[in-house]
Design an enzyme around this catalytic site. Sequence first.
Site, PDB file in Angstrom:
ATOM      1  N   LYS A 144       0.848  -1.199   0.000  1.00 28.27           N
ATOM      2  CA  LYS A 144       0.000   0.000   0.000  1.00 28.27           C
ATOM      3  C   LYS A 144       0.881   1.245   0.000  1.00 28.27           C
ATOM      4  CE  LYS A 144      -3.921   2.019   2.568  1.00 28.27           C
ATOM      5  NZ  LYS A 144      -4.808   1.900   3.738  1.00 28.27           N
ATOM      6  N   SER A 183      -9.853   2.026   2.677  1.00 22.81           N
ATOM      7  CA  SER A 183      -8.931   2.754   1.831  1.00 22.81           C
ATOM      8  C   SER A 183      -7.909   1.868   1.110  1.00 22.81           C
ATOM      9  CB  SER A 183      -8.170   3.778   2.672  1.00 22.81           C
ATOM     10  OG  SER A 183      -7.295   3.124   3.591  1.00 22.81           O
ATOM     11  N   SER A 187     -10.144  -0.283   6.860  1.00 24.46           N
ATOM     12  CA  SER A 187      -9.510  -0.099   5.548  1.00 24.46           C
ATOM     13  C   SER A 187      -8.829  -1.340   4.959  1.00 24.46           C
ATOM     14  CB  SER A 187      -8.490   1.033   5.611  1.00 24.46           C
ATOM     15  OG  SER A 187      -9.146   2.280   5.556  1.00 24.46           O
TER      16      SER A 187
END
Lengths: 485, 103
Positions: A74, A149, A173
Amino acid sequence: MSSFTPFQSIASTRRLLRSKEISPVELIEGLEQRIAAVDPSIGAYIERDLENAKKEALNADLSKPLGGIPIGIKDAITVKGQPCQSASRILDGFTAPYDSTAVARLRAAGGIPFGRMNMDEFAMGSSTENSAFHPTRNPWSLDRIPGGSSGGSAAAVAAGTALATLGSDTGGSIRQPAALCGCVGLKPTYGRVSRYGLIAFASSLDQIGPLTSNVEDSGILLNALAGKDPHDSTSLELPDEDFTAEIGRDLKGLRIGIPREYFVDGMEAGVRTSVDAAVKQLVSLGAEPVEISLPHTEYAVAVYYIIATAEASANLARFDGVRYGRRSAEAKDLLSLYEKTRAEGFGREVKRRIILGTYVLSSGYYDAYYLRAQKVRTLIRRDFDHAFTKVDAIVSPTSPETAFRLGEKTDDPLKMYLADIFTIATNLAGICGMSLPCGFSERDGVQLPVGLQLLGRPFGESRLLRIGHAYEQSTDWHKCRPAIV
Amino acid sequence: MPTNEQLKATQHVLDVPYLARLARLEITAEEIEIFGPQLGRILDHVEQINKLDISGIEPTAHAITVFDVIRGDEVTESLPKGIILANAPHNANGLFVVPKVLD
């Protein structure tokens, strides 16, 4: 035959590498071909450095647990020498000077970080639409969001364009995008994995964890990630543990809690049906269902949006145009340098949350909002403490709905926040949680994945993985693939 | 889930330009117009925590109890200055450069 087989588990990829049926370099090249063919329609990746990954693959130590295994990272987690921006323009031009501890630990286990995964800017969002780069599309329906997210991390695993990825979970997330994309996502207990090198959003809630195509792989990755780190004083010294050790054991004697507050009106019908069926399945595997109550659930979103924005407004003060990232060309003096740089660099959702966080911390409002929210947080945590005296794990839907359309909630932040209603309390309580596929729900004529959420007591990841694995192996949901494949 | 009615009405009026100034964030007239009602509705939702009796409840800052962690007082290696400065938008002579703060 291509050297990369989409959806192959880490364990079987490791076997192929060790038996020299494929080499680590061939694996990376095969993966890159797959990404090049599929990702243009998904947008899970921001960027990847194939040459560097190939160099690392040449030296891969295959005797290690993740030897030669590429893992997508990420964009909030630093990889030395690579750009890292938390999908924000304010970090334009930033190159990470060091490896995050999570990445250093993956490397120590033989893994190869490969690819920056798309996300909502500073992990603020539930749809990945807040990325400053581009939206990510759900592999199951390309006009829908992948969740967020960690939307890029989930979409890549679901599309078979990554073996496994790292995400971060502040209010859901990791779990919510895993649910919406139909893969496995694990949020470890707060303190289990070091946050050093994770670009901070809300420091008392953030935790790094894996997204994988099956439950066992999440355990394998957690084995590499977990542990005390002198660089993060909130990481905890705990006995060494093999998180896959309980996998394969049956569920006899385990009690699973069904919280009535998580089975409410307004939930998508297909989500309800799938989760109800999953509970029955767990019972048929030997688990004993226990109805429980988490009475302060309804306050979780409110508490979260006070605490998380307060922490974010403080954490994001460091982006001032002086030490890293972008600087406004319009600045005349130091004050306008700060104000203009931040105005140009932050997207709307980030600005909204900074303003809200500033408000709840400001003089005269601190007691009414921030302090009060911290006290309600205590009540939410006690709900879980109490529940875990009666049950081994809690079962619920991960999200009240399946993937919505791009643009559907972008004009209404509160509606977007309520998408996290079932995942947020986990972070406030600091406990561990995971999401795994448990069926499909028809929405607007499309079949979309549903996620089953399992919550465990602090440091109870091994037990969660055991329950998740037993469920997974007794169903075929984790073998379903989107048509894009 | 809140109804559309609930989503529309807001009792909270925030001084968005003032808060933005506190946060060192330049803000446009358009953003003020959008953020005001949006943040008001969020605060309306947040208001529900006032229904609870919290007397005698201790606040939670960290969910998992953290004790003071003190490391050994030993000098360890820092990141090289050059690598840190390379990320700065403007640097010279081994320093970060900012607009003049003193006349």
